[in-house]
Scaffold this active site. Structure first.
Site, PDB file in Angstrom:
ATOM      1  N   TRP A 226      21.724  15.390  46.765  1.00  0.00           N
ATOM      2  CA  TRP A 226      20.261  15.443  46.708  1.00  0.00           C
ATOM      3  C   TRP A 226      19.789  16.457  45.678  1.00  0.00           C
ATOM      4  O   TRP A 226      18.943  16.158  44.826  1.00  0.00           O
ATOM      5  CB  TRP A 226      19.678  15.812  48.082  1.00  0.00           C
TER       6      TRP A 226
ATOM      7  N   ARG B  78       4.087   6.770   3.114  1.00  0.00           N
ATOM      8  CA  ARG B  78       3.290   7.896   3.614  1.00  0.00           C
ATOM      9  C   ARG B  78       2.503   7.464   4.834  1.00  0.00           C
ATOM     10  O   ARG B  78       2.285   6.276   5.080  1.00  0.00           O
ATOM     11  CB  ARG B  78       2.345   8.409   2.528  1.00  0.00           C
TER      12      ARG B  78
ATOM     13  N   THR C 127       0.811  -1.221   0.000  1.00  0.00           N
ATOM     14  CA  THR C 127       0.000   0.000   0.000  1.00  0.00           C
ATOM     15  C   THR C 127       0.841   1.266   0.000  1.00  0.00           C
ATOM     16  O   THR C 127       0.327   2.353  -0.285  1.00  0.00           O
ATOM     17  CB  THR C 127      -0.929   0.035   1.229  1.00  0.00           C
TER      18      THR C 127
ATOM     19  N   TYR D  66      17.740  15.566  42.314  1.00  0.00           N
ATOM     20  CA  TYR D  66      16.381  16.066  42.131  1.00  0.00           C
ATOM     21  C   TYR D  66      16.257  16.799  40.793  1.00  0.00           C
ATOM     22  O   TYR D  66      15.252  16.684  40.090  1.00  0.00           O
ATOM     23  CB  TYR D  66      15.993  16.994  43.288  1.00  0.00           C
TER      24      TYR D  66
ATOM     25  N   CYS E 217      -5.037   5.383  11.154  1.00  0.00           N
ATOM     26  CA  CYS E 217      -4.499   5.297  12.518  1.00  0.00           C
ATOM     27  C   CYS E 217      -3.651   6.506  12.903  1.00  0.00           C
ATOM     28  O   CYS E 217      -3.312   6.675  14.073  1.00  0.00           O
ATOM     29  CB  CYS E 217      -3.684   4.023  12.688  1.00  0.00           C
TER      30      CYS E 217
ATOM     31  N   CYS F 276      -0.464   6.639   7.384  1.00  0.00           N
ATOM     32  CA  CYS F 276      -1.816   6.080   7.290  1.00  0.00           C
ATOM     33  C   CYS F 276      -2.840   7.125   7.736  1.00  0.00           C
ATOM     34  O   CYS F 276      -2.674   7.765   8.778  1.00  0.00           O
ATOM     35  CB  CYS F 276      -1.902   4.834   8.169  1.00  0.00           C
TER      36      CYS F 276
ATOM     37  N   ASP G 134      16.657  11.600  51.462  1.00  0.00           N
ATOM     38  CA  ASP G 134      15.502  12.480  51.588  1.00  0.00           C
ATOM     39  C   ASP G 134      14.660  12.075  52.800  1.00  0.00           C
ATOM     40  O   ASP G 134      14.407  10.883  53.029  1.00  0.00           O
ATOM     41  CB  ASP G 134      14.674  12.394  50.311  1.00  0.00           C
TER      42      ASP G 134
ATOM     43  N   CYS H 172      -2.909  -0.156  14.488  1.00  0.00           N
ATOM     44  CA  CYS H 172      -3.793   0.283  13.404  1.00  0.00           C
ATOM     45  C   CYS H 172      -4.953  -0.704  13.227  1.00  0.00           C
ATOM     46  O   CYS H 172      -4.744  -1.919  13.152  1.00  0.00           O
ATOM     47  CB  CYS H 172      -3.011   0.396  12.104  1.00  0.00           C
TER      48      CYS H 172
END
Length: 623
Positions: free
Chosen positions: A555, A199, A166, A559, A204, A201, A575, A174
């Site tokens: 720490w 290309r 296709t 973070y 989907c 679809c 912590d 899909c």
């Protein structure tokens, strides 16, 4: 010498024409130049081309499309004159996978596949396509095909299925009839599939899938480059700027991305521009010229050609097909898009975490939505994020619509929408200690951020104090050093920049003087570019640079890595909140978290959530 085209596998014409006539030049860095049949171009010509390309930063996606154009004929004729005679193809020569241009009395056209060249009238200059390497990236195609048979949505965005019969590529889930195994190939990126001639679809819509979770897990050069491309770095700084941020030469970066992802940075950026353009076409009533430039295209012609190539439809067709969703811009710069989400998605815990840390004037949480102001590359904006069952409704108001791609990418980072919650939950649930927490909060996310420097400020300000106290100080900093806005009611300010904090007097900041000096020092490092606090940077290098700064301990650095750099494997054993959470779970040894790798950041969120909202308090071991 001037270059006409740029994508891997495309033809490049050379001419001595006036450079002012070439309005669509693109930065393009070649590993080598080849004339069919496989004869290396003279080194002098190679050096001239590369030297020119490295100076260009003008975006384009131009291909040779205009038959009979004098400019197009000049490009090819100039190449033929520059090349040695032995580089021309013999009469009736035939080669596989040739991408070329044919010059005849009727004009010029592109040729792909098995083609015959009339003597003396055709010359081609190309890049190595490297598609065999690309296909090999999907190391287990049979497993991919099983995911396609099961229409497994977990793999959407992880790989793309290209159907030879296709000519389209789809997401694994899909709903169309499943193609036969012999008729499909698998690609790691949409750009790789597009480069191979497929290309998107229409059913989907694979361009709307979440990003691959691998980009943040590995955080290698390819992953960091993908994050930067999604943020619009190529459109703003060109390939040279992207390569400089990644720490490599442009040629080496192009080679690595082509080998790993099946497409170079320009092709990847082109795919992302097409996706942004489609969003604007379908969700706004903007004129197509405005859409083209807002999406990052340098011309309307380039925009039309790319949309036709990627979606096999004109912009008018796309808008007509989705006219029920498209509207007019009732508010200047207002765009609403749906951000794809992998399920399960614990939006309640995510909003609760953000609500406990909102900075007055900059952000707010209420009515099931998160709101905040945004500082973007070309302007500013505001966003309202409203989580839904399988997506997040993202309503943006931007002063410059060319910031749309960057704004969408930063919102995705903030909500951690590219995570793979099924894999994460399965791994963490294998721990007897964490299993009850995972069952209670399936689809837990690690909140990221839209501004890495803001995360650093929050981390430093919050040292040794509660979250509520840190919010108060951050709000005072915003009021004094932030930029006021009057069009984002009830939000009033943009968070301060690194430059504004760097220029402040540490003794006058609303915090202990030592912490103030630490904050100003980090701001100065960020403003000078010595520390980069976004996902384009190498995490280990950023952490090493941070802990070298006064007042920044493990720490704080970790973070920042957790929320600004998107590191999925951070744990904070020193912590206070983590200690309390582990005690509540009956975990005596903090080193037990090693078994939760590589998803310790998500385990950390579960531990904080076990405290009933969590209150991470920085009693680091190296303060």
């Amino acid at each position: 010498m001037w270059v006409r085209e740029h994508d891997p596998g495309d033809v490049v014409g050379l001419t001595d024409a006036n450079p002012s006539s070439h309005q669509c030049l693109e930065s393009c860095h070649l590993e080598r130049l080849v004339l069919w049949p496989q004869v290396e171009v003279q080194s002098v010509l190679h050096d001239l081309v590369v030297a020119h390309l490295e100076e260009q930063q003008v975006g384009a996606d131009t291909v040779l499309r205009t038959p009979g154009s004098r400019l197009e004929r000049d490009l090819v004729i100039g190449l033929m004159r520059a090349a040695p005679p032995e580089c021309f193809l013999p009469e009736g020569g035939e080669f596989e996978r040739v991408v070329g241009v044919e010059v005849s009395s009727s004009g010029i056209r592109r040729l792909d596949g098995h083609v015959r060249f009339p003597r003396g009238l055709v010359a081609a200059l190309r890049f190595d396509r490297g598609m065999e390497t690309t296909k090999a990236l999907v190391t287990d195609p049979d497993r991919c095909y099983r995911a396609v048979l099961g229409r497994d949505r977990r793999f959407d965005g992880v790989f793309y299925t290209a159907v030879h019969t296709t000519g389209i590529y789809c997401r694994p889930s899909c709903p169309a009839v499943t193609p036969r195994r012999k008729n499909v190939d698998f690609f790691v990126t949409a750009a790789g599939a597009q480069t191979a001639g497929f290309r998107a679809c229409r059913r989907c819509r694979p361009d709307l899938t979440p990003g691959s979770p691998e980009w943040d897990v590995k955080a290698d050069v390819a992953g960091r480059a993908m994050r930067m491309i999604a943020d619009g770095v190529v459109e703003r700084e060109g390939v040279k700027g992207l390569a400089a941020r990644a720490g490599y030469t442009s040629r080496h970066l192009n080679r690595m991305l082509t080998e790993q992802l099946g497409a170079g940075p320009l092709a990847l950026a082109r795919a992302h521009r097409a996706q942004t353009a489609r969003i604007l076409i379908e969700t706004t009533g903007m004129g197509f010229a405005d859409v083209a430039f807002a999406a990052g295209f340098s011309s309307v012609r380039q925009f039309n050609a790319t949309i036709c190539d990627v979606y096999a439809a004109t912009p008018t067709t796309l808008r007509h097909t989705n006219r029920g969703r498209a509207g007019s811009l009732t508010t200047a710069g207002a765009v609403t898009v749906a951000l794809a989400v992998r399920e399960p998605f614990d939006s309640t815990a995510l909003l609760a975490f953000l609500a406990a840390r909102t900075v007055a004037g900059v952000e707010a949480v209420g009515g099931g939505a998160y709101r905040r102001t945004l500082r973007l590359p070309r302007g500013r904006g505001a966003v309202v994020l409203r989580p839904q069952r399988d997506s997040v409704r993202c309503s943006l108001t931007l002063t410059d619509l060319t910031d749309l791609a960057a704004a969408v990418e930063r919102c995705r980072r903030l909500l951690d929408l590219d995570a793979d919650p099924v894999a994460i939950d399965a791994h963490l649930a294998s721990s007897d200690d964490l299993r009850p927490l995972v069952v209670r909060h399936p689809g837990m996310r690690v909140p990221g951020h839209v501004d890495g420097f803001e995360v650093a400020v929050r981390a430093i300000v919050g040292q040794q104090i509660s979250v509520a106290g840190a919010r108060t100080i951050a709000a005072r900093l915003t009021e004094e050093f932030g930029e006021a806005v009057d069009d984002a009611i009830p939000l009033t300010h943009l968070f301060p920049t690194a430059e504004s904090i760097a220029a402040a007097d540490p003794e006058r900041l609303p915090m202990p003087s030592a912490r103030g000096r630490s904050l100003v020092g980090v701001a100065a490092a960020v403003a000078a570019g010595d520390v980069v606090l976004d996902r384009s940077a190498d995490r280990r290098e950023v952490r090493a640079a941070l802990v070298m700064l006064p007042g920044i301990g493990p720490w704080t650095a970790d973070y920042i890595a957790l929320r600004a750099l998107g590191d999925p494997d951070v744990f904070l054993p020193t912590d206070l909140g983590v200690r309390q959470g582990l005690e509540l779970l009956g975990v005596d040894d903090p080193k037990a978290s090693a078994a939760w790798s590589p998803w310790r950041s998500y385990a950390l969120m579960h531990v904080w959530a076990a405290l009933g909202g969590g209150d991470e308090n920085t009693k680091g071991s190296a303060r």
